[in-house]
Write a protein that holds these residues in place. Structure first.
Motif, mmCIF file in Angstrom:
data_model
loop_
_atom_site.group_PDB
_atom_site.id
_atom_site.type_symbol
_atom_site.label_atom_id
_atom_site.label_comp_id
_atom_site.label_asym_id
_atom_site.label_seq_id
_atom_site.Cartn_x
_atom_site.Cartn_y
_atom_site.Cartn_z
ATOM 1 N N ARG A 10 0.828 -1.201 0.000
ATOM 2 C CA ARG A 10 0.000 0.000 0.000
ATOM 3 C C ARG A 10 0.869 1.261 0.000
ATOM 4 O O ARG A 10 2.078 1.184 0.162
ATOM 5 C CB ARG A 10 -0.897 0.030 1.263
ATOM 6 N N SER A 11 0.205 2.399 -0.132
ATOM 7 C CA SER A 11 0.906 3.669 0.079
ATOM 8 C C SER A 11 0.917 3.958 1.565
ATOM 9 O O SER A 11 -0.140 4.170 2.170
ATOM 10 C CB SER A 11 0.170 4.804 -0.643
ATOM 11 N N ARG A 13 2.272 6.415 4.621
ATOM 12 C CA ARG A 13 2.717 7.812 4.762
ATOM 13 C C ARG A 13 3.176 8.142 6.173
ATOM 14 O O ARG A 13 3.581 9.261 6.433
ATOM 15 C CB ARG A 13 1.595 8.753 4.326
ATOM 16 N N LYS A 64 4.085 16.913 -1.240
ATOM 17 C CA LYS A 64 2.672 17.041 -0.824
ATOM 18 C C LYS A 64 2.107 15.643 -0.581
ATOM 19 O O LYS A 64 2.147 14.778 -1.446
ATOM 20 C CB LYS A 64 1.855 17.732 -1.911
ATOM 21 N N ALA A 66 -0.927 13.018 0.621
ATOM 22 C CA ALA A 66 -2.333 12.643 0.845
ATOM 23 C C ALA A 66 -3.314 13.790 0.622
ATOM 24 O O ALA A 66 -3.918 14.287 1.576
ATOM 25 C CB ALA A 66 -2.483 12.080 2.270
ATOM 26 N N MET A 120 4.514 6.329 -3.546
ATOM 27 C CA MET A 120 4.914 7.045 -4.765
ATOM 28 C C MET A 120 4.459 8.492 -4.631
ATOM 29 O O MET A 120 3.343 8.744 -4.183
ATOM 30 C CB MET A 120 4.234 6.417 -5.989
ATOM 31 N N LEU A 122 4.245 12.121 -6.724
ATOM 32 C CA LEU A 122 4.419 12.898 -7.956
ATOM 33 C C LEU A 122 4.323 14.399 -7.671
ATOM 34 O O LEU A 122 4.686 15.224 -8.499
ATOM 35 C CB LEU A 122 3.325 12.485 -8.955
ATOM 36 N N ASN A 123 3.826 14.702 -6.499
ATOM 37 C CA ASN A 123 3.617 16.097 -6.148
ATOM 38 C C ASN A 123 4.815 16.600 -5.333
ATOM 39 O O ASN A 123 4.824 16.560 -4.106
ATOM 40 C CB ASN A 123 2.316 16.197 -5.342
ATOM 41 N N TYR A 166 -9.698 8.135 -0.122
ATOM 42 C CA TYR A 166 -9.234 7.399 1.052
ATOM 43 C C TYR A 166 -9.451 8.277 2.272
ATOM 44 O O TYR A 166 -9.597 9.505 2.157
ATOM 45 C CB TYR A 166 -7.758 6.990 0.907
ATOM 46 N N LYS A 178 -11.336 0.494 -3.133
ATOM 47 C CA LYS A 178 -10.955 -0.049 -4.441
ATOM 48 C C LYS A 178 -12.217 -0.493 -5.179
ATOM 49 O O LYS A 178 -13.131 -1.063 -4.576
ATOM 50 C CB LYS A 178 -10.010 -1.242 -4.274
HETATM 51 C C1 FMN Z 1 1.646 8.164 -10.073
HETATM 52 C C2 FMN Z 1 1.289 8.320 -8.621
HETATM 53 C C3 FMN Z 1 1.524 9.524 -7.983
HETATM 54 C C4 FMN Z 1 1.222 9.681 -6.629
HETATM 55 N N1 FMN Z 1 1.536 10.867 -5.992
HETATM 56 C C5 FMN Z 1 1.279 10.986 -4.665
HETATM 57 C C6 FMN Z 1 1.662 12.180 -3.984
HETATM 58 O O1 FMN Z 1 2.212 13.124 -4.569
HETATM 59 N N2 FMN Z 1 1.419 12.255 -2.643
HETATM 60 C C7 FMN Z 1 0.826 11.211 -1.968
HETATM 61 O O2 FMN Z 1 0.653 11.320 -0.742
HETATM 62 N N3 FMN Z 1 0.454 10.067 -2.580
HETATM 63 C C8 FMN Z 1 0.670 9.931 -3.923
HETATM 64 N N4 FMN Z 1 0.326 8.770 -4.561
HETATM 65 C C9 FMN Z 1 -0.278 7.663 -3.817
HETATM 66 C C10 FMN Z 1 -1.787 7.496 -4.132
HETATM 67 O O3 FMN Z 1 -2.494 8.488 -3.428
HETATM 68 C C11 FMN Z 1 -2.227 6.081 -3.708
HETATM 69 O O4 FMN Z 1 -1.667 5.152 -4.606
HETATM 70 C C12 FMN Z 1 -3.748 5.931 -3.683
HETATM 71 O O5 FMN Z 1 -4.297 6.729 -2.672
HETATM 72 C C13 FMN Z 1 -4.189 4.491 -3.447
HETATM 73 O O6 FMN Z 1 -3.623 3.985 -2.269
HETATM 74 P P1 FMN Z 1 -2.774 2.655 -2.327
HETATM 75 O O7 FMN Z 1 -1.492 2.977 -3.043
HETATM 76 O O8 FMN Z 1 -2.560 2.222 -0.925
HETATM 77 O O9 FMN Z 1 -3.586 1.670 -3.132
HETATM 78 C C14 FMN Z 1 0.628 8.604 -5.910
HETATM 79 C C15 FMN Z 1 0.386 7.385 -6.565
HETATM 80 C C16 FMN Z 1 0.722 7.244 -7.898
HETATM 81 C C17 FMN Z 1 0.486 5.906 -8.577
#
Ligand code: FMN
Length: 191
Positions: A10-11, A13, A64, A66, A120, A122-123, A166, A178
């Protein structure tokens, strides 16, 4: 099982800053990423490891986190990741964004297998980081991945009413909706 690992990757933080991830472990994550497919087998991505505590804490304040958690400013120093992997492409060519996605998810899967988590990102402030790491004329930043030992619980749940946001529940569990399989798996008859 692979599906268990996918669910675990998962993501995250919020992390335990007292459990640093070593450079050797970061190399193992990149070892997995470097073996993945790439368009034309060009393998253009490079992986910049940032582990110095002050640098990691600075990055943690700059990116940045969430976007949907509007009342949360991102991890405090006590919740910060302990490393970042910054995915770079040659400035002259760039890279397929598909390559970036494949590499990034592979890193998160390899991390999950080791009890490590990431996010991940991107911001991020592109210009500042390009200057700080002296990347101009050489590399473009494609994606950042925070890395650390997670200190939060993240759970998946089935999406309701198309709501992709989320949130954290009353027990401080980060819950990620999801779409159900029946919504995403199509056959030609569904079109
Ligand atoms: C291309 C990409 C860019 C993302 N950029 C950010 C970001 O800048 N900040 C952040 O907190 N999460 C970022 N995320 C995480 C997404 O928010 C996260 O994948 C989504 O909420 C779903 O949660 P999960 O990864 O646990 O399935 C990014 C995810 C992807 C795939």
């Amino acid at each position: 099982m692979l599906l268990d690992l996918v669910k675990k990757a998962r993501s995250y933080r919020r992390y335990d800053p007292k459990k640093p991830v070593s450079t050797d472990t970061l190399k193992e994550l990149v070892e997995a990423a470097r073996l993945t497919p790439s368009a034309g087998n060009l393998q253009r991505l490079r992986y910049l490891a940032v582990t110095e505590k002050s640098d990691v804490l600075a990055l943690t304040k700059e990116v940045k986190w969430a976007g949907y958690l509007s009342d949360w400013d991102g991890p405090t120093d006590d919740e910060a990741p302990t490393a970042y992997l910054i995915l770079l492409s040659p400035e002259s060519t760039g890279v397929s964004q598909i390559d970036v996605g494949i590499a990034a998810e592979t890193i998160l899967l390899a991390a999950a297998e080791k009890g490590i988590g990431g996010c991940m990102i991107l911001n991020f402030p592109r210009e500042e980081l390009t200057e700080r790491y002296d990347l101009a004329g050489k590399y473009k930043i494609e994606l950042m991945i925070s890395i650390g030992v997670p200190a939060e619980k993240v759970e998946l749940e089935e999406m309701k009413d198309g709501n992709v946001r989320y949130y954290r529940d009353r027990s401080d569990v980060h819950r990620v909706p999801k779409r159900p399989l029946r919504e995403v798996f199509l056959t030609p008859k569904d079109l």
